[in-house]
Design a protein around this motif. Structure first.
Motif, PDB file in Angstrom:
ATOM      1  N   PHE A  30       0.415 -19.804  -7.323  1.00  0.00           N
ATOM      2  CA  PHE A  30       1.508 -20.079  -6.395  1.00  0.00           C
ATOM      3  C   PHE A  30       2.584 -19.000  -6.384  1.00  0.00           C
ATOM      4  CE2 PHE A  30      -0.117 -24.331  -7.702  1.00  0.00           C
ATOM      5  CZ  PHE A  30      -0.732 -24.638  -6.502  1.00  0.00           C
ATOM      6  N   ILE A  31       2.702 -18.248  -7.473  1.00  0.00           N
ATOM      7  CA  ILE A  31       3.677 -17.156  -7.570  1.00  0.00           C
ATOM      8  C   ILE A  31       2.921 -15.867  -7.871  1.00  0.00           C
ATOM      9  CG2 ILE A  31       5.699 -16.256  -8.786  1.00  0.00           C
ATOM     10  CD1 ILE A  31       6.347 -18.787  -7.271  1.00  0.00           C
ATOM     11  N   GLY A  32       3.090 -14.871  -7.030  1.00  0.00           N
ATOM     12  CA  GLY A  32       2.480 -13.572  -7.281  1.00  0.00           C
ATOM     13  C   GLY A  32       0.983 -13.526  -7.098  1.00  0.00           C
ATOM     14  N   GLY A  33       0.450 -14.387  -6.241  1.00  0.00           N
ATOM     15  CA  GLY A  33      -0.993 -14.378  -5.977  1.00  0.00           C
ATOM     16  C   GLY A  33      -1.424 -13.156  -5.190  1.00  0.00           C
ATOM     17  N   ASN A  34      -2.741 -12.967  -5.085  1.00  0.00           N
ATOM     18  CA  ASN A  34      -3.287 -11.800  -4.386  1.00  0.00           C
ATOM     19  C   ASN A  34      -2.808 -11.709  -2.941  1.00  0.00           C
ATOM     20  OD1 ASN A  34      -4.739 -10.893  -6.605  1.00  0.00           O
ATOM     21  ND2 ASN A  34      -6.578 -12.064  -6.057  1.00  0.00           N
ATOM     22  N   GLU A  35      -2.568 -12.877  -2.336  1.00  0.00           N
ATOM     23  CA  GLU A  35      -2.135 -12.889  -0.927  1.00  0.00           C
ATOM     24  C   GLU A  35      -0.822 -12.146  -0.719  1.00  0.00           C
ATOM     25  OE1 GLU A  35      -4.936 -16.358  -1.374  1.00  0.00           O
ATOM     26  OE2 GLU A  35      -3.363 -15.407  -2.570  1.00  0.00           O
ATOM     27  N   VAL A  36       0.038 -12.151  -1.727  1.00  0.00           N
ATOM     28  CA  VAL A  36       1.322 -11.444  -1.606  1.00  0.00           C
ATOM     29  C   VAL A  36       1.088  -9.942  -1.499  1.00  0.00           C
ATOM     30  CG1 VAL A  36       3.547 -10.968  -2.689  1.00  0.00           C
ATOM     31  CG2 VAL A  36       2.554 -13.262  -2.843  1.00  0.00           C
ATOM     32  N   LYS A  37       0.261  -9.396  -2.402  1.00  0.00           N
ATOM     33  CA  LYS A  37      -0.035  -7.962  -2.371  1.00  0.00           C
ATOM     34  C   LYS A  37      -0.761  -7.578  -1.087  1.00  0.00           C
ATOM     35  CE  LYS A  37      -0.318  -7.578  -7.414  1.00  0.00           C
ATOM     36  NZ  LYS A  37      -1.227  -7.321  -8.577  1.00  0.00           N
ATOM     37  N   GLU A  38      -1.684  -8.434  -0.659  1.00  0.00           N
ATOM     38  CA  GLU A  38      -2.425  -8.151   0.574  1.00  0.00           C
ATOM     39  C   GLU A  38      -1.481  -8.133   1.776  1.00  0.00           C
ATOM     40  OE1 GLU A  38      -6.488 -10.421  -1.021  1.00  0.00           O
ATOM     41  OE2 GLU A  38      -5.252 -11.302   0.572  1.00  0.00           O
ATOM     42  N   LEU A  39      -0.570  -9.101   1.834  1.00  0.00           N
ATOM     43  CA  LEU A  39       0.389  -9.140   2.942  1.00  0.00           C
ATOM     44  C   LEU A  39       1.267  -7.901   2.936  1.00  0.00           C
ATOM     45  CD1 LEU A  39       1.817 -10.629   5.299  1.00  0.00           C
ATOM     46  CD2 LEU A  39       3.326 -11.653   3.573  1.00  0.00           C
ATOM     47  N   GLU A  40       1.749  -7.487   1.774  1.00  0.00           N
ATOM     48  CA  GLU A  40       2.600  -6.297   1.696  1.00  0.00           C
ATOM     49  C   GLU A  40       1.875  -5.069   2.231  1.00  0.00           C
ATOM     50  OE1 GLU A  40       5.614  -7.440  -1.987  1.00  0.00           O
ATOM     51  OE2 GLU A  40       3.792  -6.304  -2.424  1.00  0.00           O
ATOM     52  N   GLN A  41       0.597  -4.932   1.912  1.00  0.00           N
ATOM     53  CA  GLN A  41      -0.185  -3.812   2.420  1.00  0.00           C
ATOM     54  C   GLN A  41      -0.326  -3.891   3.936  1.00  0.00           C
ATOM     55  OE1 GLN A  41      -1.310  -1.129   0.821  1.00  0.00           O
ATOM     56  NE2 GLN A  41      -2.197  -0.314   2.710  1.00  0.00           N
ATOM     57  N   GLN A  42      -0.596  -5.089   4.445  1.00  0.00           N
ATOM     58  CA  GLN A  42      -0.744  -5.268   5.889  1.00  0.00           C
ATOM     59  C   GLN A  42       0.574  -5.009   6.627  1.00  0.00           C
ATOM     60  OE1 GLN A  42      -2.268  -9.261   5.949  1.00  0.00           O
ATOM     61  NE2 GLN A  42      -4.219  -8.663   5.012  1.00  0.00           N
ATOM     62  N   LEU A  43       1.681  -5.443   6.049  1.00  0.00           N
ATOM     63  CA  LEU A  43       2.994  -5.207   6.654  1.00  0.00           C
ATOM     64  C   LEU A  43       3.328  -3.724   6.700  1.00  0.00           C
ATOM     65  CD1 LEU A  43       5.023  -8.098   4.975  1.00  0.00           C
ATOM     66  CD2 LEU A  43       4.553  -7.895   7.416  1.00  0.00           C
ATOM     67  N   SER A  44       3.061  -3.022   5.608  1.00  0.00           N
ATOM     68  CA  SER A  44       3.381  -1.590   5.566  1.00  0.00           C
ATOM     69  C   SER A  44       2.540  -0.825   6.590  1.00  0.00           C
ATOM     70  CB  SER A  44       3.166  -1.027   4.161  1.00  0.00           C
ATOM     71  OG  SER A  44       1.807  -1.028   3.794  1.00  0.00           O
ATOM     72  N   GLU A  45       1.280  -1.224   6.744  1.00  0.00           N
ATOM     73  CA  GLU A  45       0.417  -0.570   7.726  1.00  0.00           C
ATOM     74  C   GLU A  45       0.877  -0.865   9.152  1.00  0.00           C
ATOM     75  OE1 GLU A  45      -3.509  -1.909   6.819  1.00  0.00           O
ATOM     76  OE2 GLU A  45      -3.676  -0.703   4.985  1.00  0.00           O
ATOM     77  N   TYR A  46       1.276  -2.106   9.403  1.00  0.00           N
ATOM     78  CA  TYR A  46       1.722  -2.472  10.755  1.00  0.00           C
ATOM     79  C   TYR A  46       2.988  -1.709  11.134  1.00  0.00           C
ATOM     80  CZ  TYR A  46       3.485  -5.155  14.713  1.00  0.00           C
ATOM     81  OH  TYR A  46       3.970  -5.507  15.942  1.00  0.00           O
ATOM     82  N   VAL A  47       3.967  -1.666  10.226  1.00  0.00           N
ATOM     83  CA  VAL A  47       5.252  -1.016  10.522  1.00  0.00           C
ATOM     84  C   VAL A  47       5.102   0.500  10.511  1.00  0.00           C
ATOM     85  CG1 VAL A  47       7.592  -0.644   9.632  1.00  0.00           C
ATOM     86  CG2 VAL A  47       6.648  -2.961   9.753  1.00  0.00           C
ATOM     87  N   GLY A  48       4.236   1.016   9.615  1.00  0.00           N
ATOM     88  CA  GLY A  48       4.052   2.453   9.526  1.00  0.00           C
ATOM     89  C   GLY A  48       4.915   3.108   8.469  1.00  0.00           C
ATOM     90  N   VAL A  49       5.122   2.415   7.346  1.00  0.00           N
ATOM     91  CA  VAL A  49       5.876   2.961   6.219  1.00  0.00           C
ATOM     92  C   VAL A  49       5.031   2.837   4.949  1.00  0.00           C
ATOM     93  CG1 VAL A  49       8.141   2.459   7.204  1.00  0.00           C
ATOM     94  CG2 VAL A  49       7.018   0.747   5.763  1.00  0.00           C
ATOM     95  N   LYS A  50       5.454   3.539   3.897  1.00  0.00           N
ATOM     96  CA  LYS A  50       4.683   3.553   2.654  1.00  0.00           C
ATOM     97  C   LYS A  50       4.777   2.237   1.884  1.00  0.00           C
ATOM     98  CE  LYS A  50       4.824   7.219   0.021  1.00  0.00           C
ATOM     99  NZ  LYS A  50       5.371   8.379  -0.751  1.00  0.00           N
ATOM    100  N   HIS A  51       5.948   1.608   1.929  1.00  0.00           N
ATOM    101  CA  HIS A  51       6.173   0.448   1.063  1.00  0.00           C
ATOM    102  C   HIS A  51       6.712  -0.746   1.850  1.00  0.00           C
ATOM    103  CE1 HIS A  51       5.721   3.060  -2.460  1.00  0.00           C
ATOM    104  NE2 HIS A  51       6.543   3.910  -1.864  1.00  0.00           N
TER     105      HIS A  51
END
Length: 375
Positions: A30-51
């Motif tokens: 419920f805290i810090g699951g894989n989905e969080v890291k996956e979402l962060e990667q997808q967000l960075s790719e969508y916006v076009g920034v590194k982090h």
């Protein structure tokens, strides 16, 4: 009719959302699951920034960046007078002083000429040290970053984009939340990309800032959460919210931004000769967090809102009170008539139903009531 139709959105993606939630429930991360890291990667790719660094909400996203930059008492942070309270609240929260700047009447966003005047005036007074500009992408339209970034460079200021409403918009193909030195957004349910609770994210290309933010958001952790190297906060995005947002981000990117612009086009076509419709600068795309019209005066706005309510059509006023008139900022010494454009806008704006699932029949119904009222 819904102002922002989260019910239809859920029914459209019910299987995917339910499956994503069930996966988290089954795995119990419920805290810090894989989905969080996956979402962060997808967000960075969508916006076009590194982090992309997720956190508990959009307000804390702003606070975390100011903390990381060491903004403190004696510092001046410049922001629009016409915005939600949190943009100024976070400045006071870290001990700095918000400086409210009037907005452009057409775009609702910070007036760049008045911004530079406010910076120069603050420097000449010598009581505060200018440090940061926080432009707000109000109602989905990115602020005038080409000019804002020139001003920031001229006076050696940092730029923190408040993209809580702007996520999905762009200027010349460069997406909101990729401007300035850092940017933030909110996943509050009614935002362009909303979860089923609170949530937020920070975006940056700065590796050092990103590392510091990841520490600050988890109690100032070092190598692990029990190695605390600085004073931080507890500001994490829940795994369930991340799982939901993964589904909704895909829909957002695939069709929802396009669909809200389609809806805006239908509104524009029907209302352009009836009321003041939203202004769109050349080369800009809005994510239309709100579709906001202007009336002639407060009485006309209030009466139209009353008429819409009688016809079971929801509408909202963003915002009823300028920042400089908020009681919480009364000690800053602003006069009643400061920021005249904002003062006027608070009396004449009205936001109509706006979401990707609004039908042409519903749009016609809203516009018919407005036309009948105005005639």
């Amino acid at each position: 009719m819904e102002f922002r139709d989260l019910k239809t959105q859920y029914q459209t993606y019910k299987n995917e959302i339910d499956s994503a939630i069930q996966k988290v429930l089954t795995n119990t991360n419920f805290i810090g699951g894989n989905e969080v890291k996956e979402l962060e990667q997808q967000l960075s790719e969508y916006v076009g920034v590194k982090h992309a660094i997720t956190c508990a909400n959009g307000t804390e996203a702003l606070s975390l960046v100011l903390m990381a930059w060491g903004i403190k008492e004696g510092d001046a942070v410049f922001l629009p007078d016409f915005t939600f309270f949190s943009t100024g609240e976070v400045v006071s929260f870290v001990g700095a002083t918000p400086v409210f700047v009037d907005v452009d009447r057409n775009t609702f966003n910070i007036d760049t000429e008045k911004l530079e005047q406010a910076i120069v005036q603050t420097m000449e007074e010598g009581k505060l040290t200018p440090k940061v500009i926080i432009p707000v992408d109000l109602f989905g339209l990115p602020a005038n970053y080409p000019e804002i970034e020139k001003i920031a460079q001229k006076y050696k200021l940092l730029v923190l984009e408040d993209g809580a409403q702007g996520f999905g918009g762009n200027i010349g193909g460069k997406r909101a939340c990729s401007f300035g030195d850092a940017a933030t957004t909110s996943f509050f349910p009614a935002k362009p990309l909303g979860g089923y609770g609170d949530g937020g994210a920070i975006f940056t290309d700065d590796d050092i800032l990103a590392e510091l933010l990841r520490s600050l958001k988890v109690h100032g952790k070092g190598s692990n959460k029990y190695d605390n190297v600085r004073i931080g906060v507890n500001s994490r995005l829940d795994t369930i919210q991340a799982a939901i947002l993964q589904v909704k981000l895909k829909a957002f990117a695939n069709h929802e931004v396009t669909d809200v612009n389609r809806v805006a086009g239908h509104y524009n076509e029907r209302l352009k000769d009836i009321v003041e419709i939203p202004y769109m600068p050349e080369g800009y795309i809005s994510s239309f967090a709100q579709y906001t019209i202007k009336l002639k005066n407060k009485a006309e706005r209030d009466n139209l809102q009353r008429k819409l309510k009688e016809e079971n059509i929801p509408s909202m006023v963003y915002y009823v009170k300028p920042m400089h008139k908020q009681e919480a900022f009364s000690d800053l010494g602003y006069a009643e008539n400061d920021c005249p454009v904002t003062n006027e806008l608070c009396d004449i704006v009205l936001s109509l139903p706006m979401h990707p699932y609004l039908s042409e029949e519903e749009i016609e119904q809203v516009c018919k009531v407005i036309k009948e009222f105005m005639n």
